[in-house]
Design a protein around this motif. Sequence first.
Motif, PDB file in Angstrom:
ATOM      1  N   GLN A 252       0.917  -1.037   0.163  1.00 46.62           N
ATOM      2  CA  GLN A 252       0.055   0.108  -0.025  1.00 46.62           C
ATOM      3  C   GLN A 252       0.882   1.166   0.044  1.00 46.62           C
ATOM      4  O   GLN A 252       2.025   1.259   1.047  1.00 46.62           O
ATOM      5  N   GLY A 253       0.653   2.143  -0.985  1.00 44.77           N
ATOM      6  CA  GLY A 253       1.592   3.187  -1.142  1.00 44.77           C
ATOM      7  C   GLY A 253       2.756   3.132  -1.663  1.00 44.77           C
ATOM      8  O   GLY A 253       3.436   3.924  -1.919  1.00 44.77           O
ATOM      9  N   THR A 254       2.930   2.089  -2.220  1.00 45.59           N
ATOM     10  CA  THR A 254       4.226   1.687  -2.840  1.00 45.59           C
ATOM     11  C   THR A 254       4.303   1.761  -4.590  1.00 45.59           C
ATOM     12  O   THR A 254       3.390   1.264  -5.181  1.00 45.59           O
ATOM     13  N   TYR A 255       5.166   2.715  -5.007  1.00 44.16           N
ATOM     14  CA  TYR A 255       5.421   3.060  -6.385  1.00 44.16           C
ATOM     15  C   TYR A 255       5.885   1.803  -6.908  1.00 44.16           C
ATOM     16  O   TYR A 255       7.176   1.577  -6.781  1.00 44.16           O
ATOM     17  N   LEU A 256       5.233   1.360  -8.030  1.00 40.31           N
ATOM     18  CA  LEU A 256       5.684  -0.161  -8.324  1.00 40.31           C
ATOM     19  C   LEU A 256       5.783  -0.120 -10.060  1.00 40.31           C
ATOM     20  O   LEU A 256       5.365   1.097 -10.699  1.00 40.31           O
ATOM     21  N   ASP A 257       5.950  -1.113 -10.714  1.00 37.37           N
ATOM     22  CA  ASP A 257       6.251  -1.220 -12.104  1.00 37.37           C
ATOM     23  C   ASP A 257       5.009  -0.498 -13.172  1.00 37.37           C
ATOM     24  O   ASP A 257       5.217   0.058 -13.965  1.00 37.37           O
ATOM     25  N   SER A 258       3.538  -0.849 -12.579  1.00 37.68           N
ATOM     26  CA  SER A 258       2.707  -0.515 -13.334  1.00 37.68           C
ATOM     27  C   SER A 258       2.510   0.983 -13.261  1.00 37.68           C
ATOM     28  O   SER A 258       2.280   1.966 -14.040  1.00 37.68           O
ATOM     29  N   ASP A 259       3.063   1.799 -12.146  1.00 40.48           N
ATOM     30  CA  ASP A 259       3.059   3.359 -12.040  1.00 40.48           C
ATOM     31  C   ASP A 259       4.124   3.539 -12.964  1.00 40.48           C
ATOM     32  O   ASP A 259       4.102   4.597 -13.572  1.00 40.48           O
ATOM     33  N   GLN A 260       5.300   3.062 -12.897  1.00 39.26           N
ATOM     34  CA  GLN A 260       6.384   3.256 -13.784  1.00 39.26           C
ATOM     35  C   GLN A 260       5.654   3.345 -15.137  1.00 39.26           C
ATOM     36  O   GLN A 260       6.140   4.191 -16.046  1.00 39.26           O
ATOM     37  N   THR A 261       4.850   2.549 -15.674  1.00 40.08           N
ATOM     38  CA  THR A 261       4.388   2.299 -16.954  1.00 40.08           C
ATOM     39  C   THR A 261       3.495   3.370 -17.207  1.00 40.08           C
ATOM     40  O   THR A 261       3.662   3.934 -18.404  1.00 40.08           O
ATOM     41  N   TYR A 262       2.674   3.715 -16.521  1.00 41.65           N
ATOM     42  CA  TYR A 262       1.952   4.903 -16.743  1.00 41.65           C
ATOM     43  C   TYR A 262       2.572   6.076 -16.889  1.00 41.65           C
ATOM     44  O   TYR A 262       2.344   6.944 -17.803  1.00 41.65           O
ATOM     45  N   VAL A 513      12.354   4.170 -12.324  1.00 42.01           N
ATOM     46  CA  VAL A 513      12.732   2.847 -12.667  1.00 42.01           C
ATOM     47  C   VAL A 513      12.856   1.826 -11.515  1.00 42.01           C
ATOM     48  O   VAL A 513      13.628   1.994 -10.902  1.00 42.01           O
ATOM     49  N   ILE A 514      11.786   1.084 -11.559  1.00 41.51           N
ATOM     50  CA  ILE A 514      11.962  -0.124 -10.207  1.00 41.51           C
ATOM     51  C   ILE A 514      12.780  -1.013 -10.666  1.00 41.51           C
ATOM     52  O   ILE A 514      12.820  -1.785 -11.615  1.00 41.51           O
ATOM     53  N   PRO A 515      13.567  -1.513  -9.636  1.00 40.43           N
ATOM     54  CA  PRO A 515      14.305  -2.741 -10.010  1.00 40.43           C
ATOM     55  C   PRO A 515      13.660  -4.393 -10.458  1.00 40.43           C
ATOM     56  O   PRO A 515      12.375  -4.154  -9.910  1.00 40.43           O
ATOM     57  N   THR A 516      14.292  -4.655 -11.150  1.00 34.82           N
ATOM     58  CA  THR A 516      13.460  -5.977 -11.734  1.00 34.82           C
ATOM     59  C   THR A 516      13.130  -7.034 -10.673  1.00 34.82           C
ATOM     60  O   THR A 516      12.133  -7.979 -10.767  1.00 34.82           O
ATOM     61  N   SER A 517      14.097  -7.216  -9.688  1.00 36.87           N
ATOM     62  CA  SER A 517      13.732  -7.979  -8.562  1.00 36.87           C
ATOM     63  C   SER A 517      13.813  -7.409  -7.099  1.00 36.87           C
ATOM     64  O   SER A 517      14.781  -7.394  -6.717  1.00 36.87           O
ATOM     65  N   ILE A 518      12.709  -6.690  -7.145  1.00 36.28           N
ATOM     66  CA  ILE A 518      12.545  -5.915  -5.893  1.00 36.28           C
ATOM     67  C   ILE A 518      12.364  -6.764  -4.783  1.00 36.28           C
ATOM     68  O   ILE A 518      11.697  -7.757  -4.963  1.00 36.28           O
ATOM     69  N   THR A 519      12.848  -6.531  -3.694  1.00 38.61           N
ATOM     70  CA  THR A 519      12.542  -7.276  -2.138  1.00 38.61           C
ATOM     71  C   THR A 519      11.482  -6.414  -1.534  1.00 38.61           C
ATOM     72  O   THR A 519      11.370  -5.373  -1.553  1.00 38.61           O
ATOM     73  N   TRP A 520      11.188  -7.041  -0.686  1.00 38.70           N
ATOM     74  CA  TRP A 520      10.018  -6.787   0.307  1.00 38.70           C
ATOM     75  C   TRP A 520      10.623  -5.484   0.998  1.00 38.70           C
ATOM     76  O   TRP A 520      10.115  -4.368   1.233  1.00 38.70           O
ATOM     77  N   ALA A 521      11.894  -5.613   1.519  1.00 37.44           N
ATOM     78  CA  ALA A 521      12.502  -4.576   2.024  1.00 37.44           C
ATOM     79  C   ALA A 521      12.945  -3.094   1.106  1.00 37.44           C
ATOM     80  O   ALA A 521      12.868  -2.087   1.780  1.00 37.44           O
ATOM     81  N   GLU A 522      12.973  -3.316   0.098  1.00 36.89           N
ATOM     82  CA  GLU A 522      13.007  -2.227  -0.948  1.00 36.89           C
ATOM     83  C   GLU A 522      11.583  -1.655  -1.183  1.00 36.89           C
ATOM     84  O   GLU A 522      11.557  -0.325  -1.464  1.00 36.89           O
ATOM     85  N   ALA A 523      10.493  -2.594  -1.377  1.00 34.96           N
ATOM     86  CA  ALA A 523       9.202  -1.892  -1.619  1.00 34.96           C
ATOM     87  C   ALA A 523       8.477  -1.218  -0.313  1.00 34.96           C
ATOM     88  O   ALA A 523       7.875  -0.396  -0.765  1.00 34.96           O
ATOM     89  N   TYR A 524       8.573  -1.909   0.810  1.00 36.41           N
ATOM     90  CA  TYR A 524       7.787  -1.456   1.745  1.00 36.41           C
ATOM     91  C   TYR A 524       8.183  -0.204   2.463  1.00 36.41           C
ATOM     92  O   TYR A 524       9.297  -0.093   2.981  1.00 36.41           O
ATOM     93  N   ASN A 525       7.184   0.543   2.522  1.00 36.31           N
ATOM     94  CA  ASN A 525       7.337   2.147   3.133  1.00 36.31           C
ATOM     95  C   ASN A 525       8.660   2.717   2.693  1.00 36.31           C
ATOM     96  O   ASN A 525       9.317   3.277   3.374  1.00 36.31           O
ATOM     97  N   ASN A 526       9.367   2.507   1.573  1.00 38.80           N
ATOM     98  CA  ASN A 526      10.422   3.314   0.992  1.00 38.80           C
ATOM     99  C   ASN A 526      10.158   4.726   0.793  1.00 38.80           C
ATOM    100  O   ASN A 526       9.422   5.011   0.014  1.00 38.80           O
TER     101      ASN A 526
END
Length: 706
Positions: A252-262, A513-526
């Motif tokens: 929740q609140g995480t900018y991910l690859d779909s946001d990157q694509t938009y 650009v989001i890392p292709t193999s993002i980890t939970w630590a990198e994604a959560y509340n970054n």
Amino acid sequence: MKKIFISIGILTTIVMNAQNNNEVLKKTLERQRIENNKKFDLFLSKHFESDKNPGTLKELEEQRKNLAGFDPDGKPYFYQSDDLDQIKNSNADFLQNGTITGLTGSFNGENIKYTIFDGGRAFEGHELFNNAADRVNNKEASTMNYSSHATAVTGFIGAKDYPYTLTFTNGTTRVTNLRGIAQNSTFDNYAFATTTLPGGSASSTVFEKIVLAQPKISNHSYGTNPGWSSLYGIAWIWGGQFISPGTTADLQGTYLDSDQTYDNIVYNNPTYVIVKSAGNSYGMGPTGNTLAKYYKNSAGTYVQFAATDTLPQNNCALGYDCIGFGSLAKNIIVVGASDILTASDKRYSSPSDVIKSSYSSAGPRDDGAIKPDIITTGTNVGYGSTAENTTGSSLYNVGSGTSFSGPIVTGIIGVWMQIYKQLYPALELNAASAKTLMIHSASEAGTVGPDPWNGWGYIDAKKGAELLVGKSNNTILFNDETLNNGSVNARTVKASGSEPLKVTLSWIDPEYVIPTSITWAEAYNNRTSRLINDLDVRIIDTGTGIIYQPWKLNALDPMTPATKGDNTVDNVEQVVIDNPTPGAVYRIEISHKGTLKNNASPSVTSPQNYSIIASGFSEVLGTKDAGLRKSDGITIAPTVVKDFTNVLKAPKNSTFNVYDLSGKKLQKGKINNHKEPIDLSAYTNGIYIIEIKTDKDVISKKVIKE
């Protein structure tokens, strides 16, 4: 003949550059779809190893077409629909009735086409659309069922005038009108699911459909819920990570690859205005009920929480942070929902009139960027519906959701485009200028300044139209401009003192650009900023030297009221002086941090286009570009042309470049004369930026071709 040959060559280059950008984008999206299919196949194989139930596997396979992305464990997420009160609440009737001073006629979406991406086909035969032929054009195969949701969304934008009596579940009734914002507009309708379009040989994701459709204005009332969700009312499912007995993370609140694509799509196509719902997941969760509670392990298997486990909090338990990825992109407009405005004859009169709907998902993005961008009515509203089959029917219902507030914003922006075209036939209201107009004209909601519930405020269609009129008669400043690397764009104004001095700036930023193999630590509340180009706007009191800074939220405590300071996360900045001194002189400055880049791989330095609105002044005293302050005497004249302009007093061997407002370089050359002509005859009417490079400075100037 030589002149004609050069003009055709330049025009061909422009067209080819535009085509090449989208060809690269199409290949990227095709590769993304293929890779996601492989990830999903891998997930299915793992799931089948642990769950031999063919029914479960079939259900998952059916969901493939709604695939939205993956969490760091490789588990898939899926798109889901986000579900004349709205017209009066938003003041859209002033546009429809032709009562805006300074405009000619009424505005009901004539010659405006909206593109809808939703849960299926809209029923084109619904009586709400029969005021003209062929208003709804479904682009999906005729074997696809009609969608009640897609029909409703289309109707909120374009239903004809239709008085109707709503009947609620408690038996009460209300007389209303189901008329949409733009009852004379037309529609192209697509499903957000991955499907094979008629005439196509391969399936297309929603992103590939956007590039194919080339929409000027599109609505997207769907999203993801990566927190708690209800499973048919029989269980609660946690969509994030959980490791017993109490380790929790979520997207929740995480900018991910779909946001990157938009963001990538809009950056490559800056005239595309994409409006998206914020989601309906606020407050969802198991607190206070006895339903069974499950999470999915890394293999995707449902596991029931143990009695000794510490459950994840309900979505937005602290009042913020429950917007799903895909609705957190920088370059789109994200819409929250409010209850119907009931005070003052359903007109907005004060911030307390706006009550956020209980379900409307709240921001901000994890880096503190303001989401949603805007709010409007979406609760207990009537809409046209249909039976969900291939026959269709004219039905009616009452419902709620950000799905129903989103198309109101979409409809209003489309009508603003119609007004803009009347005032400026050669120009377009692009993505940056549409967002700037929407935010500058919004009515305050919630706390003073932006907040995670209401974004920048409640949309005001009338005020937006009045600002467009203000641009045409020069009572406000509303421009599309370009900032060059190392430059400061500045202008000096004299405050009227009769209203706040307000400046709003927005720009289309390259995708993060989001890392292709993002980890939970990198994604959560970054909390890392997702900005690539960080522009800054300031207002300086030239008499006192006081510097006024833009609004910003505290990412660690976003429910505290917004403060003013250096904003490093939003591609919208707004500076407001509530009580400027009448007649005082203020300087508006636009600058940037670091190096401005484009979205090439690898990125290269590039000018950044932006849109700016300023209001609350009586006079513009002067406009300066940073380079002009350093290189006295260099000018470009005339600045309003038919064919030619001239660079005057530039040193010999300086160079020039010509850009359009999207940042594309159209022409380059060397300056060999005291008066060097530049031929603009090959270009369409509009605004162009001429950049002069000397051995010391970079100077830019706007030229209008009529």
